[in-house]
Every structure is written in structure tokens, then in C-alpha cells.
Write an enzyme that holds these catalytic residues in place. Structure first.
Site, PDB file in Angstrom:
ATOM      1  CE1 TYR A 199     -10.030  -7.989   4.981  1.00 43.22           C
ATOM      2  CE2 TYR A 199     -11.729  -6.781   6.171  1.00 43.22           C
ATOM      3  CZ  TYR A 199     -10.442  -7.288   6.106  1.00 43.22           C
ATOM      4  OH  TYR A 199      -9.573  -7.090   7.146  1.00 43.22           O
TER       5      TYR A 199
ATOM      6  NE  ARG B  11       2.484 -13.786   3.714  1.00 46.21           N
ATOM      7  CZ  ARG B  11       2.804 -12.499   3.773  1.00 46.21           C
ATOM      8  NH1 ARG B  11       3.721 -12.005   2.977  1.00 46.21           N
ATOM      9  NH2 ARG B  11       2.192 -11.692   4.623  1.00 46.21           N
TER      10      ARG B  11
HETATM   11  O1  LIG Z   1      -0.942  -6.195   9.897  1.00 48.30           O
HETATM   12  C1  LIG Z   1      -0.133  -6.366   8.933  1.00 48.30           C
HETATM   13  O2  LIG Z   1       1.104  -6.336   9.037  1.00 48.30           O
HETATM   14  C2  LIG Z   1      -0.739  -6.657   7.594  1.00 48.30           C
HETATM   15  O3  LIG Z   1      -2.031  -6.114   7.627  1.00 48.30           O
HETATM   16  C3  LIG Z   1      -2.890  -6.586   6.577  1.00 48.30           C
HETATM   17  C4  LIG Z   1      -4.225  -6.952   7.172  1.00 48.30           C
HETATM   18  O4  LIG Z   1      -4.424  -6.763   8.402  1.00 48.30           O
HETATM   19  O5  LIG Z   1      -5.070  -7.420   6.357  1.00 48.30           O
HETATM   20  C5  LIG Z   1      -3.156  -5.447   5.550  1.00 48.30           C
HETATM   21  O6  LIG Z   1      -3.595  -4.263   6.197  1.00 48.30           O
HETATM   22  C6  LIG Z   1      -4.342  -3.464   5.237  1.00 48.30           C
HETATM   23  C7  LIG Z   1      -4.881  -2.224   5.938  1.00 48.30           C
HETATM   24  C8  LIG Z   1      -3.789  -1.205   6.136  1.00 48.30           C
HETATM   25  C9  LIG Z   1      -3.120  -0.848   4.815  1.00 48.30           C
HETATM   26  C10 LIG Z   1      -1.771  -0.326   5.158  1.00 48.30           C
HETATM   27  C11 LIG Z   1      -0.925   0.094   3.985  1.00 48.30           C
HETATM   28  C12 LIG Z   1      -0.112  -0.835   3.381  1.00 48.30           C
HETATM   29  C13 LIG Z   1       0.796  -0.438   2.423  1.00 48.30           C
HETATM   30  C14 LIG Z   1       0.902   0.909   2.075  1.00 48.30           C
HETATM   31  C15 LIG Z   1       1.869   1.344   1.153  1.00 48.30           C
HETATM   32  C16 LIG Z   1       1.996   2.690   0.871  1.00 48.30           C
HETATM   33  C17 LIG Z   1       1.161   3.633   1.468  1.00 48.30           C
HETATM   34  C18 LIG Z   1       0.199   3.209   2.373  1.00 48.30           C
HETATM   35  C19 LIG Z   1       0.058   1.857   2.694  1.00 48.30           C
HETATM   36  C20 LIG Z   1      -0.877   1.441   3.641  1.00 48.30           C
HETATM   37  C21 LIG Z   1      -1.896  -5.163   4.774  1.00 48.30           C
HETATM   38  O7  LIG Z   1      -1.034  -4.425   5.192  1.00 48.30           O
HETATM   39  N1  LIG Z   1      -1.869  -5.757   3.586  1.00 48.30           N
HETATM   40  C22 LIG Z   1      -0.739  -5.553   2.683  1.00 48.30           C
HETATM   41  C23 LIG Z   1      -1.287  -5.229   1.352  1.00 48.30           C
HETATM   42  C24 LIG Z   1      -1.922  -3.834   1.351  1.00 48.30           C
HETATM   43  C25 LIG Z   1      -1.491  -3.190   0.072  1.00 48.30           C
HETATM   44  C26 LIG Z   1      -1.815  -1.718   0.062  1.00 48.30           C
HETATM   45  C27 LIG Z   1      -1.313  -1.137  -1.213  1.00 48.30           C
HETATM   46  C28 LIG Z   1      -2.208  -0.882  -2.248  1.00 48.30           C
HETATM   47  C29 LIG Z   1      -1.775  -0.331  -3.424  1.00 48.30           C
HETATM   48  C30 LIG Z   1      -0.427  -0.035  -3.617  1.00 48.30           C
HETATM   49  C31 LIG Z   1       0.046   0.547  -4.802  1.00 48.30           C
HETATM   50  C32 LIG Z   1       1.375   0.845  -4.958  1.00 48.30           C
HETATM   51  C33 LIG Z   1       2.277   0.578  -3.940  1.00 48.30           C
HETATM   52  C34 LIG Z   1       1.849   0.016  -2.748  1.00 48.30           C
HETATM   53  C35 LIG Z   1       0.489  -0.298  -2.569  1.00 48.30           C
HETATM   54  C36 LIG Z   1       0.042  -0.855  -1.363  1.00 48.30           C
HETATM   55 MG   LIG Z   2      -6.258  -5.967   9.138  1.00 44.07          MG
END
Ligand SMILES: O=C(O)CO[C@@H](C(=O)O)[C@@H](OCCCCCc1ccc2ccccc2c1)C(=O)NCCCCCc1ccc2ccccc2c1
Ligand SMILES: [Mg+2]
Ligand SMILES: [Mg+2]
Length: 348
Positions: free
Chosen positions: A149, A196
Site C-alpha cells: 500500500y 502519527r
Molecule cells: O491527504 C493528505 O494530506 C495526506 O495524504 C496521505 C494519505 O492520504 O495517505 C498521503 O497521500 C499519498 C498519495 C498522494 C501523494 C502526494 C504527494 C506527496 C508529496 C509529493 C512531493 C513531491 C512531488 C509529488 C508529491 C506527491 C501523503 O501525502 N503522504 C505523505 C508522504 C508521501 C511522500 C511522497 C514522497 C515520496 C518520495 C519523495 C522523495 C523526495 C521528496 C519528496 C518525496 C515525497
Molecule cells: Mg490517501
């Protein structure tokens, strides 16, 4: 790098970015202009997809096909979606999706293809989980399901970011042959958030803590909200933190292969915030009552210190020592935590 806004739609996109995520907005705004819009749009498109996934008021019969076909909207010119519940916090990214599309079509085709491919894979991964009755009713079962997931919602983001950084020569192309490093970048952040967000997810009727882990400490996941079960709950958090620590070595190796200074900060800052958050949730009963956050002042210190690789190593070493010292001898994972901290310390 000065932010040069050239259109109303671009201006709105940056407003949406700043509104939906202060932490990622801060690091995306610092990026080199060559990558900044591509990564800003990559963020907004995936946040739009996640806003559909997160909305528990959307019937799965509607949600599943919408998640699987979402990437096809990227070929359109002015698609928007107003089907979210009024309380869905990031619903604006879907209501104004036509402006995101307008900017998306201005990107280099190579960047568009990377974003298209990740959006398609993530949409299908999210749909697979909702479709899988087991997961929908009782949450994540095995640690394998937990990793799968987290791969779909965060590991894939790491894949996309790596491809964008390599395509613009900001990172070492070797990373393309070691995609498990990109997986770990996402899994470390997502697993930290899942630990968290226990209370918030419980209130939303969702759970991502794997049963294979929590069932060692409780009969059902909601037991930890009761004071008499919170000692056991702390042991469960230790188990989950230990599982997350498995990704740290990959994260530190990944950072050595990110050359451009703005791309390095973009990658390093979320990771140092995550290790600080793990230390904060460790042995902390507030996790079962509210959303535990690190202090603003701490976050500022971390941003300054994480500008160099040595600074990042010092931050990880500091918080690993805190986690090790905070672990009571009575915790079933006391020895495992000590061994894992020692392992990573050697690498540092
Ligand atoms: O609803 C919310 O506010 C939180 O949702 C979490 C969930 O629903 O599980 C969950 O949603 C996940 C699905 C959408 C992903 C969106 C995303 C996040 C960060 C990014 C950063 C840069 C570019 C694109 C990106 C896309 C969420 O936001 N989790 C936070 C951790 C996700 C980390 C993604 C990620 C992975 C590798 C990376 C490497 C380097 C820098 C940033 C990085 C960021
Ligand atoms: Mg989600
Ligand atoms: Mg979400």
C-alpha cells in the site's frame, strides 16, 4: 530562485500548492525553475487523486473506476470534479483541475509522460486496495500488504521524482538501476505519517497499521484509545518505528546521489522531518489522543541543518540516539531497537 509567475492558471496552481501542503510547498518553492513547475504539478495531480481516495463519502462503485481512469483526465483540456464531500479538505484541487491541466500541457512531453505513468499506477494501486474487501473492512492485514500500500501511495512518488531529477540531470542516473532506494524515500515518509495519524484515521473510520503487528498488542486496533491499553500501544509504536527504520540506510544512500543543491534540500528536508517525527511519536501516548507534531522551532533548525549531507547525518544520528535512549527495557523490542540503531550508526 525567484518565482516568475507568467499566467493566472500558474498563479492559481501555486496557491493550491501552498493551501494543500505547507511542508511540501516550502520545499517545492525552493526548487530550480527547470524542475519546479513539473514537481509542483506532479504534487497537485497526485493530491487530486488522493483527495478522491481519501473521501469516504464517495461510493466505492464510483470511486474505483474514477481512480483507475483518473490518469486519462490528464489528456483532457478542461476536466474538473465537484463530487467530493464539502468537508474534504483539498477538494479545491479537483474543482480547479482545469487550471492544473492548462499548466500540465505546457510541460516538456518527457515530464508529462513520467507524471502520466505514475498517476496511472497509483490510481490502480489505490483502487486495488479499496476493491480488496479484506482491506476495506479490516484495514491492512500483513506487513507485506502494508509495504505494498505504501509503495502505491508513496513509493511510486519516489519513482516519479527520481525519473524527473535524472531527466533534468539533477541526480545520478545510477538511481534508475536502484529503484528500491526511491521506494524507501517514499515508504519512510508514508510510514511515519501512518504511525502519527493513528487517531485521525481512527476518527475517519480508516486504519493503515498492519494487523500482523498491532494484533501482538491488542484484540482490535481501537483498543489503544483506552488508557488501560496504552502501555501495549507504546510497544506497538516501537514495533512500527522499528519497521520504518529499515528504510533509513536507503534514504541516506539516495541522498548521496542527489547532486543539485535545490534537489538535495527538496529530498532531504521531508526525510529529516520524518526522523524527528518518529522520535516524537516514540513512547508518546498522545499519539492515541491527537495528531502529534514536531515544534515549529525544531522544524526551522532542521531545515537549516539539512543543507549539507553531514548535517543530515548529524540529524539522523541525534534522533536515533533519542529513540534508543527512550526505549524502556520492558519493551519487547528493546534489543531489536538497539541493534537497528547500532547498524545505522555504523553506516553513518
Ligand atoms: O491527504 C493528505 O494530506 C495526506 O495524504 C496521505 C494519505 O492520504 O495517505 C498521503 O497521500 C499519498 C498519495 C498522494 C501523494 C502526494 C504527494 C506527496 C508529496 C509529493 C512531493 C513531491 C512531488 C509529488 C508529491 C506527491 C501523503 O501525502 N503522504 C505523505 C508522504 C508521501 C511522500 C511522497 C514522497 C515520496 C518520495 C519523495 C522523495 C523526495 C521528496 C519528496 C518525496 C515525497
Ligand atoms: Mg490517501
Ligand atoms: Mg491523503
Amino acid at each position: 530562485y525567484p518565482l516568475k509567475i507568467t499566467s493566472d492558471s500558474e498563479k492559481t496552481c501555486y496557491e493550491l500548492l501552498n493551501k494543500t501542503s505547507r511542508s511540501f510547498a516550502a520545499v517545492i518553492n525552493e526548487l530550480h525553475p527547470e524542475l519546479r513547475n513539473a514537481i509542483m504539478l506532479f504534487y497537485l495531480i497526485l493530491r487530486a487523486l488522493d483527495t478522491i481516495e481519501d473521501d469516504m463519502s464517495i461510493d466505492p462503485k464510483i470511486k474505483i473506476p474514477l481512480l483507475r481512469s483518473f490518469y486519462e483526465k490528464l489528456a483532457l483540456k478542461d476536466w474538473t470534479f465537484d463530487g467530493n464531500s464539502p468537508t474534504e479538505k483539498d477538494r479545491d484541487v479537483l474543482v480547479k483541475f482545469n487550471l492544473i491541466l492548462e499548466e500540465f500541457h505546457k510541460l516538456k512531453p518527457e515530464y508529462q509522460d513520467i507524471i502520466n505513468d505514475i498517476t496511472k499506477q497509483m490510481g490502480n494501486g489505490m483502487a486495488d486496495y479499496i476493491n480488496n474487501e479484506e482491506f476495506n473492512l479490516n484495514g491492512v492485514k500483513t506487513v507485506k500488504d502494508y509495504d505494498l500500500y505504501c509503495f502505491y501511495v508513496a513509493g511510486l512518488v519516489g519513482h516519479g521524482l527520481t525519473k524527473l531529477c535524472v531527466a533534468s540531470s539533477f541526480s545520478d542516473p545510477t538511481l534508475l538501476r536502484k529503484m528500491e532506494l526511491s521506494d524507501s524515500m517514499g515508504l519512510f515518509l508514508q510510514k511515519t505519517n501512518i504511525i502519527r495519524d493513528y487517531k485521525e484515521d481512527q476518527d475517519d473510520g480508516r486504519s493503515f497499521w498492519p494487523e500482523e503487528i498491532w494484533s501482538k498488542y491488542a484484540n482490535k486496533l481501537s483498543d489503544f484509545t483506552k488508557p488501560e491499553n496504552q502501555e501495549k500501544g507504546l510497544h506497538c509504536i516501537t514495533d512500527l518505528v522499528l519497521n520504518s527504520m529499515a528504510h533509513i540506510k536507503d534514504v541516506l544512500v539516495y541522498l548521496t546521489m542527489t547532486y543539485d543543491p535545490s534537489a538535495f534540500s527538496f529530498c532531504a528536508i521531508p526525510q529529516v522531518m520524518a526522523i524527528a517525527t518518529l522520535a516524537e511519536v516514540f513512547q508518546n501516548k498522545n499519539v492515541f489522543k491527537k495528531n502529534v507534531k514536531i515544534r515549529k522551532g525544531t522544524a526551522c533548525d532542521l531545515i537549516l541543518k539539512s543543507r549539507t549531507y553531514e548535517g543530515v547525518l548529524e540529524i539522523f544520528s541525534y534522533y536515533l540516539k533519542i529513540i534508543h535512549h527512550k526505549c524502556p527495557v520492558s519493551d519487547p523490542n528493546y534489543l531489536a531497537i538497539g541493534i537497528k540503531c547500532g547498524e545505522i550508526e555504523q553506516f553513518i
